[in-house]
Structure formats: structure tokens, C-alpha cells
Design a protein around this motif. Structure first.
Motif, PDB file in Angstrom:
ATOM      1  N   SER A 152       0.826  -1.219   0.000  1.00 14.87           N
ATOM      2  CA  SER A 152       0.000   0.000   0.000  1.00 14.87           C
ATOM      3  C   SER A 152       0.857   1.265   0.000  1.00 14.87           C
ATOM      4  O   SER A 152       0.351   2.361  -0.221  1.00 14.87           O
ATOM      5  N   HIS A 201       2.587   3.042  -1.975  1.00 17.65           N
ATOM      6  CA  HIS A 201       2.882   3.243  -3.387  1.00 17.65           C
ATOM      7  C   HIS A 201       3.858   4.391  -3.634  1.00 17.65           C
ATOM      8  O   HIS A 201       4.776   4.266  -4.443  1.00 17.65           O
ATOM      9  N   LEU A 202       3.663   5.518  -2.962  1.00 17.49           N
ATOM     10  CA  LEU A 202       4.464   6.699  -3.259  1.00 17.49           C
ATOM     11  C   LEU A 202       5.947   6.449  -2.979  1.00 17.49           C
ATOM     12  O   LEU A 202       6.808   6.796  -3.790  1.00 17.49           O
ATOM     13  N   ARG A 238      -5.496   4.166 -10.310  1.00 16.07           N
ATOM     14  CA  ARG A 238      -5.939   4.413  -8.946  1.00 16.07           C
ATOM     15  C   ARG A 238      -6.294   5.898  -8.752  1.00 16.07           C
ATOM     16  O   ARG A 238      -6.162   6.699  -9.669  1.00 16.07           O
ATOM     17  N   ARG A 239      -6.694   6.267  -7.539  1.00 16.54           N
ATOM     18  CA  ARG A 239      -7.218   7.615  -7.304  1.00 16.54           C
ATOM     19  C   ARG A 239      -6.179   8.607  -6.792  1.00 16.54           C
ATOM     20  O   ARG A 239      -6.360   9.810  -6.941  1.00 16.54           O
ATOM     21  N   GLU A 240      -5.114   8.126  -6.148  1.00 23.40           N
ATOM     22  CA  GLU A 240      -4.170   9.043  -5.505  1.00 23.40           C
ATOM     23  C   GLU A 240      -3.414   9.854  -6.564  1.00 23.40           C
ATOM     24  O   GLU A 240      -2.589   9.306  -7.294  1.00 23.40           O
ATOM     25  N   CYS A 281       0.513   9.833  -6.528  1.00 22.57           N
ATOM     26  CA  CYS A 281       1.050   8.555  -7.011  1.00 22.57           C
ATOM     27  C   CYS A 281       0.905   8.451  -8.524  1.00 22.57           C
ATOM     28  O   CYS A 281       1.812   7.993  -9.226  1.00 22.57           O
ATOM     29  N   ARG A 282      -0.233   8.906  -9.030  1.00 22.81           N
ATOM     30  CA  ARG A 282      -0.472   8.824 -10.480  1.00 22.81           C
ATOM     31  C   ARG A 282       0.518   9.689 -11.246  1.00 22.81           C
ATOM     32  O   ARG A 282       1.053   9.272 -12.284  1.00 22.81           O
TER      33      ARG A 282
END
Length: 379
Positions: A106, A108-109, A144-146, A149-150
């Protein structure tokens, strides 16, 4: 004997050492990146081997030659000069672990930033990330939504060699869902994200020549590409030009590009005396002048005809041909008194007469003659 056994093509023409990062310049000759970049930093604008003045300082990684050198070095590790080049890579296991973490963790960043750091270390790491399914992992993050991160994932994706993506990854990259995501970043992302989105789009369009026929960008996409053309960052301007050069030959795209103000922006770029992107800008403007809307934009701009005339014989052969071709399109279908006046005041007659004297390609020569006839009022 060790030196003699090193294949000639594996040596950098400048350093005469085995190349670590072979890159090819516009003359088609390959050098080690460190050597050729040092050559440019010293103020040289020519090819070290031929002394030909370079039209562009772009460096294209020679991945095929690099793999051949690495394979040869692995089997000849005892030869002097090859000890720093190996087929093994200390980052390889870390890359595999980070990609696994991206899919399963989880955090991700943090993992994305580690992956970005690994990609920046070398071009080989970028190739390893691509070969290990990096494109797929990054597409997962893009879905994904973040937003942070995207955008981080998009930046890494822009740095990876698209043509080295696995076949299943390439299919996913070309899917309508991915294209829609890229278009969203072009419209809604930060300026950095817009640049990265344009870079990914350019990579896809060059990796698959058939994509431009099915790619249907909307008005907002062209508006945002036009904003990139106006950016102070040369990389942003160059990427936007490259994308537009690929998609603008399609008629509907030409019209939308002109409606978005691209032709006007190109004239502003060309009015800058020392732009390094003049050739690409002229080539794109010539494509836009193939439409009535494009010709009207150029004729309606106070500097439209003037900049085209000024660039004749002052850029590369490709740039000169594009300028003459654009003027020919305009004279052929928009021969108004104001256009002819602008041509005369800009010295069009002298420029074109000069081109006929020094010699040029037959098609351009014929167009130059037709423009001159129009200027002189002949049928």
C-alpha cells in the motif's frame, strides 16, 4: 593483443574505449554518451568524425549496440577496458523487488520514488524496468485515485523506452482506457504531468505507426498541446511539436490544431531568432498550410509571410524546403494583394531567386518558380 581483439564498432571514435552508453547523433555515427556530451560542452557543434555541422544535438540511445557490447564483455571479461561493463547489474534485484512491492504494497508513493531513482541511474536500469513488466505496474498505479502517485507513475512511464515494453504491456498502453488517462493528464494535470503525458503519447505514436490513424484527440487535447508549445521549457515545446507532427497529417487533426491556435503559436516560435526548434516548427506549419484554415491563419498574422520568407536558406535544407512548400500552398490558393505585398517587402523575390541559383530539389525548384511567377504577375 587484448586491444586488437576489441571489435572496432564497440570503440568510441573519440575515446577509443569500449562504449558504456552508446548514443547515435544525427549524422548516424555512434559515440559513448560521456565523450560526445563533453565534446558538445566544449562548444563544438559538429560531428567529431566528419566535422559536419550538426542540424540537431539530439542523442538517440543505441540499445541494440549496447546489448551486443554487454554480451561481448561478459564473454571477454579478462580484456582490458571491459571490467566496468558487465551484463550483471547490482540494481536488478532491487528493481524486481520494488515492482513487486508496487503491486502488493500500500506504500505506493515511497516505492514509486525508489523506482524513479533507479531509473535515473542508467539507461540500462530503464531497460530492465521495462523488461521486468514496469509498464504494467505503472499502469496499475495510473488507474488508482491518488493523484500524487499517479503523477509520479506517469513521470517514470515517460522515461521508459516504450518500444521495449512487453507485448501484453504494449496492448494495455494502446488501449482506449490508457489513451483516455493520458488525455486527462494533458488537460487536468500539473504542467509537469502534461509534459510527461505528451512524452508518453509521443512514445506510443512512434512505437506503433498505426495508432495515429485511430487516435482521435479532442479539442481540449489540441488546446493543451498548444499550451505546451508556449511553455518556457524547451523539452515541453519539442515534445508538443513531435506529437503534432505525427498526428497533424490527418485532416481532422489539422483543422483542430489550427482552431486551437497552433499555427499562430508556430509563427511566434519562428519569429524568435535563435530557436533550436525552427526546423520542426517549419515542418509543422507546412502541414497546417495544407488546409484552408491553416493558410488563413498564416495570412492573417502580421508576421506569417515574413517569417516564412526569412527562414529560407537560413535553417537546414529540410527547414528551407518546408518554408518554400508552405509559401507555395499559400500563393497557390490565397494569392491576395496583401500576401504578395508581404512577400515583396520580406524580400521573397531575392530569396527564391537565390535558391534557384544555388540549386535545390526539383520539386522545391518548381514551387519556387511558381511563386516567383505569381509575384511578377505572370499566369
Amino acid at each position: 593483443m587484448d586491444a586488437i581483439s576489441i571489435p572496432y564498432l564497440f570503440r568510441c571514435p573519440i575515446s577509443q574505449q569500449v562504449m558504456k552508453e552508446p548514443v547515435t547523433i544525427c549524422t548516424g555515427i555512434t559515440y559513448d554518451r560521456e565523450s560526445i556530451e563533453r565534446w558538445f560542452e566544449e562548444g563544438n557543434l559538429s560531428c567529431p568524425s566528419t566535422m559536419q555541422v550538426l542540424e540537431t544535438l539530439d542523442l538517440t540511445p543505441n540499445h541494440t549496440l549496447k546489448r551486443l557490447i554487454q554480451a561481448w564483455c561478459s564473454s571477454n571479461s579478462g580484456i582490458q577496458g571491459t571490467h566496468n561493463i558487465s551484463s550483471s547489474n547490482p540494481d536488478e534485484k532491487e528493481i524486481e523487488q520494488v515492482l513487486l512491492n508496487i503491486r502488493n504494497s500500500s506504500a505506493h508513493l515511497g516505492n514509486l520514488r525508489t523506482l524513479a531513482d533507479l531509473a535515473k541511474r542508467s539507461e540500462r536500469n530503464m531497460a530492465l524496468i521495462a523488461a521486468s513488466g514496469g509498464h504494467s505496474a505503472l499502469l496499475y498505479i495510473l488507474s488508482r485515485r491518488e493523484i500524487m502517485c499517479r503523477e509520479e507513475a506517469l513521470a517514470i512511464l515517460a522515461s521508459l523506452p516504450i518500444h521495449e515494453a512487453k507485448e501484453e504491456c504494449m496492448s494495455a498502453l494502446k488501449s482506449p482506457t490508457t489513451i483516455d488517462m493520458i488525455s486527462w493528464f494533458l488537460s487536468k494535470g500539473s504542467m509537469d504531468a502534461r509534459l510527461h503525458a505528451a512524452q508518453v503519447l509521443y512514445g506510443l505514436l512512434t512505437a506503433d505507426q498505426n495508432l495515429k490513424a485511430v487516435f482521435r484527440p479532442d479539442e481540449e487535447t489540441f488546446q493543451n498541446l498548444n499550451l505546451l508549445l508556449q511553455d518556457e521549457c524547451q523539452s515541453a515545446v519539442k515534445t508538443a511539436l513531435e506529437v503534432l507532427l505525427i498526428i497533424s497529417p490527418v485532416r481532422r487533426n489539422r483543422m483542430r490544431a489550427v482552431e486551437a491556435g497552433v499555427a499562430v503559436t508556430l509563427i511566434e516560435i519562428l519569429s524568435q531568432a535563435n530557436s533550436k526548434l525552427t526546423e520542426k516548427a517549419l515542418s509543422l506549419l507546412e502541414i497546417l498550410c495544407q488546409s484552408a484554415e491553416g493558410r488563413a491563419s498564416v495570412c492573417g498574422h502580421p508576421l506569417g509571410i515574413i517569417v516564412l520568407v526569412q527562414k529560407i536558406a537560413r535553417v537546414s535544407e529540410v527547414g528551407t524546403d518546408a518554408a518554400i512548400a508552405a509559401l507555395w500552398q499559400i500563393i497557390k490558393k490565397c494569392k491576395t494583394p496583401s500576401v504578395l505585398k508581404d512577400m515583396e517587402e520580406a524580400g521573397g523575390h531575392l530569396k527564391l531567386s537565390f535558391m534557384l541559383q544555388v540549386g535545390c530539389r526539383s520539386s522545391i525548384r518548381q514551387r519556387a518558380k511558381e511563386i516567383l511567377r505569381a509575384q511578377r504577375g505572370k499566369s
